[in-house]
Design an enzyme around this catalytic site. Structure first.
Site: not given
Length: 867
Positions: A451, A729
């Site tokens: 990502e 996260e």
């Protein structure tokens, strides 16, 4: 006065090859208490310019604009209001880079372009005459490393970096005077896929984002002592080879394979036989897209030694470096020729083995095939980067040692925090490391998996913290230029910048609250923290395009109730692992709140810029959206639809409740909800940065402390108790049993939730800006939570500001350092009224009361309201 710093140009750490023809100038003065600047003199070459002004930050360039390649030396001295005159500062040199008309080079591509291996491009040339100095200007479609006469050029990495390539392509300028010589010379480049055509994004197989062929643009300019120049440019005379060199494969996500048995000794030196190489092909490049960097490059900033060598249950060898970071290994290995060392990277261990599931499809694997030097050989990959704490090493070798080299944009550290709670101090350090791991040329969401995108929402919530911890003004300016370049004709801001188009859920940009709003919020934060009104002016069209485009898309209504898809309070801990958007707060409530907030900010920005009609227009829009929010989502007494912590935090911090009774009820209800969760976090990406400030403004500072100091999951300190060295996260990226969250999206290095550090700096530490660029400070530490001391220090554009406090025997003692050119307003609970403090060191003492005992004592609001 004690000391005058050298002049700084714009926001550059290094002023070689800058893009500005008339760079603004800044300096810092270390002076005696009470001293104030009344005038300054700038000596540019032999000309002295005197200006009657107290300004010392981003003052206008007084001389004729710099021509391309022109260098000037600048010194400054200042005169005080008392008539004292400083010595001249040490000289600082600025040198402009090239403009579009200065480029003689052409983009070239390898004659044979093979995917995976790094391409080699070279040529030889002769220098006749004595050399005064030499400059290399270069960029690539891909990432490159340059060599001259067998020696590496520069110490930067992953150059030219990642920009919106077709609209903005950075070039670098290097001083290579020490690398060229009279007579025969050679120059060579290695070029690999990088962001240009390598894997990018989280869709398997997505690559060739910007192009399909590698390219190089290089211009070497050698100035003789008689003033004449020799210019060596990339053209058809260059030779190329792909697949012949040692870099057999290179990808940012998957890693690098290097075979030292295939090295080509002397390939970038003179006399090398390249007759078997192919001629380069002409490429295509619009030189108008070439830009000089705004901020520093990516560099190795630190080396981390192995903390522990682990033998896993399966018998594998894993090196633990004790810190989750972004970088790569530098190894020293000895073994037989042809043996291969394989290195796999991961952030965590799971069941005692390398935890690779959070990498998704990223291989994060490097390999090195030995050439067999009896004394050992050193290697570090050039064309990849990994997010990791652990490295599994395998292969047939005799012995091996390793250092983890930390890579990120080489920003200057400017902010520190510590307190009596070791867990909070460790949390702050984790936030710093999260920023270091993700500010790698662009502000990415994570450094390890497939990502690593410049998500706009992550940065807009973290920007105040980032601007405190590091001087990221130039870094943010560059990213904002790409944001402007990547906006759609309708003004829509992509979810990630630079924009990446690939098949999947985010293929087409759509207006997304909290993410697209970065177009307005990030410039505003940069203006607050760095005092750069020029950045506001440059981004103003982008801001208006976003807000006006949203108005056009939503039609006559003022609610942000379409499009249907909004990310909302992303990663609310109540959301299921595989449905991170399923927050407790209505996503359109969140979107409408942000719309009102951003329209209000844009009205303030317009006023700063003197755009009076726009200021009225956007203030009216903000009021209309505010009223629509009130009518749609707020009961007459002040209850808010969703009845969630995020809903109340947004309403309170974005000024959406003008009625005092409604604000009071909303504040009480927020406290009730926080206490009902036993001070566990119940907010996601957009609510978390606001929750502690909302509690503070509601007079519940002690609840904010309890929320911050909670150690059970979900909380900020739960990861710390689990041994985290960065911010996660998810609140539960690792479960209490040590297993990794079962969701498909789990990172152990994500800075967004670290946005709470801004509250720590302003409220615990008590150090906040009260005017752009910290020209005025607000000193208002708010002791609570059982803390006995805290310290916050920040290198402002004017110099070091610091607040430290300690509590003992019912007395609060506060030490304050105010930099020259600034003033501070000191607000303490035991002082009858605010105290004004000028430059210098000050100490204040007063009776000490815990925050919970003094609900009327409010520190600075979340976004200081100054213009």
């Amino acid at each position: 006065m004690d000391e005058l710093s050298p002049v700084r140009f714009e926001h550059h750490r290094e002023a070689l090859g800058i893009g500005e023809a008339s760079p603004r100038l800044s300096w810092q003065v270390a002076s005696e208490p009470g001293w104030r600047q009344a005038a300054y003199e700038l000596a540019i070459g032999d000309t002295v310019f005197r200006v009657e002004s107290a300004s010392s930050v981003l003052v206008p360039w007084p001389d004729a604009p710099l021509r391309p390649r022109e260098a000037r030396t600048v010194r400054v001295r200042v005169t005080g209001a008392d008539g004292s005159v400083s010595d001249w500062s040490d000289p600082a040199t600025v040198e402009r880079g090239l403009d579009a008309e200065s480029w003689e080079a052409a983009l070239i591509s390898p004659g044979v372009d093979e995917r995976g291996p790094a391409a080699l491009l070279r040529r030889e040339f002769t220098v006749d005459g004595d050399i005064a100095f030499a400059r290399l200007y270069a960029t690539a479609h891909g990432i490159y490393v340059a060599e001259i006469n067998g020696r590496r050029v520069g110490d930067d990495a992953l150059t030219p970096g990642w920009t919106s390539y077709h609209r903005r392509l950075r070039y670098q300028a290097y001083d290579v005077t020490d690398l060229v010589r009279p007579g025969a010379n050679a120059i060579g480049f290695q070029v690999a896929d990088g962001w240009w055509r390598g894997r990018l994004g989280f869709v398997p197989g997505a690559r060739d984002t910007y192009g399909t062929f590698l390219g190089l643009l290089a211009q070497l300019e050698i100035t003789r002592t008689d003033g004449s120049r020799i210019v060596i440019v990339s053209d058809a005379a260059w030779r190329s080879a792909t697949g012949r060199g040692p870099v057999r494969f290179a990808d940012l996500y998957d890693g690098e394979r290097y075979d030292a048995t295939r090295e080509l000794p002397g390939w970038s030196g003179t006399g090398f036989d390249d007759s078997g190489w192919a001629a380069c092909r002409a490429g295509a490049l619009d030189v108008a897209t070439l830009v000089a960097p705004d901020g520093p490059p990516v560099r190795a900033t630190e080396g981390r030694a192995v903390r522990e060598t682990i033998t896993t249950p399966s018998g594998r060898t894993v090196l633990d470096f004790g810190q989750n970071l972004a970088g790569r290994l530098r190894i020293r290995v000895r073994g037989r020729r042809g043996a291969t060392v394989t290195i796999r990277h991961a952030e965590v261990l799971e069941d005692g083995e390398l935890g690779t599931r959070p990498l998704r499809t990223a291989q994060a694997t490097d390999s090195y095939t030995l050439r067999g030097d009896p004394g050992g050989e050193d290697w570090e990959p050039e064309f990849t980067i990994h997010g990791f704490r652990y490295a599994e090493v395998s292969g047939d070798y005799d012995d091996l040692s390793a250092v983890a080299m930390v890579y990120h944009s080489d920003l200057e550290r400017t902010g520190w925090f510590a307190c009596s709670d070791e867990l909070l101090t460790r949390l702050h350090e984790n936030i710093v490391w999260g920023m270091r791991g993700n500010f790698v040329d662009v502000p990415t969401d994570c450094p390890q998996r497939d990502e690593r995108l410049g998500w706009t929402g992550d940065l807009q919530v973290f920007a105040p913290t980032a601007a405190y911890l590091y001087d990221c003004a130039g870094f943010l300016a560059s990213w904002l230029r790409d944001l402007s370049a990547d906006q759609t004709p309708a003004g829509t801001v992509p979810l990630f910048v630079p924009r990446v188009d690939f098949p999947g859920p985010f293929a087409s940009p759509a207006p997304t609250a909290g993410w697209g709003d970065a177009a307005v919020i990030v410039p505003w934060v940069a203006y607050q923290r760095f005092g750069d009104v020029g950045l506001l002016r440059r981004q103003y069209a982008s801001m208006r395009a976003w807000v006006d485009g949203l108005t056009a898309a939503l039609g006559p209504g003022t609610l942000f109730d379409k499009p249907a898809m909004q990310l909302g309070d992303w990663l609310d801990p109540a959301a299921p692992p595989d449905e991170p958007w399923a927050a407790a707060t209505d996503p359109h409530l969140v979107a409408t709140a942000y719309r009102a907030h951003v329209a209000d900010l844009l009205a303030r920005i317009a006023a700063v810029l003197g755009e009076e009609s726009d200021a009225v227009k956007y203030a009216d829009l903000a009021e209309g959206v505010r009223q629509a929010f009130h009518d749609e989502y707020v009961t007459p007494r002040g209850r808010i639809v969703s009845d969630s912590q995020t809903a109340y935090a947004l309403a309170l911090e974005f000024g959406l409740l003008r009625d005092p009774d409604q604000r009071a009820l909303a504040g009480r209800r927020l406290v009730e909800l926080v206490r009902a969760k036993r001070h566990h976090v119940a907010t996601g990406f957009l609510g978390t940065p606001l929750i502690c400030d909302a509690l503070t403004s509601a007079g519940a500072v002690d609840d904010a402390y309890q929320l911050l100091r909670q150690t059970e999951c979900p909380s900020w300190l739960y990861p710390v108790t689990m041994g985290a060295t960065t911010v996660w996260e998810r609140w539960d990226s690792m479960l209490p049993d040590g297993s990794v969250n079962p969701g498909q999206m789990t990172s152990f290095n994500h800075y967004a939730f670290g946005a709470v550090a801004d509250w720590m700096h302003r409220v615990i530490g008590g150090l906040a800006p009260a005017a752009p660029g910290y020209r005025e400070l607000r000193v208002s530490p708010c002791p609570g939570g059982g803390l006995t001391w805290a310290r916050a220090s920040h290198v402002t554009p004017y110099g070091l500001a610091e607040v430290s406090w300690r509590r003992s025997d019912g007395v609060l003692t506060v030490d304050v350092t105010v930099p020259s050119g600034c003033a501070a307003t000191v607000v303490l609970p035991g002082l009858a009224s605010p105290v004004e403090a000028g430059p210098g060191r000050h100490q204040f003492s007063c009776a000490c009361r815990d925050a919970a005992d003094d609900p009327e004592w409010h520190p600075a609001p979340f976004l200081p309201e100054f213009s």
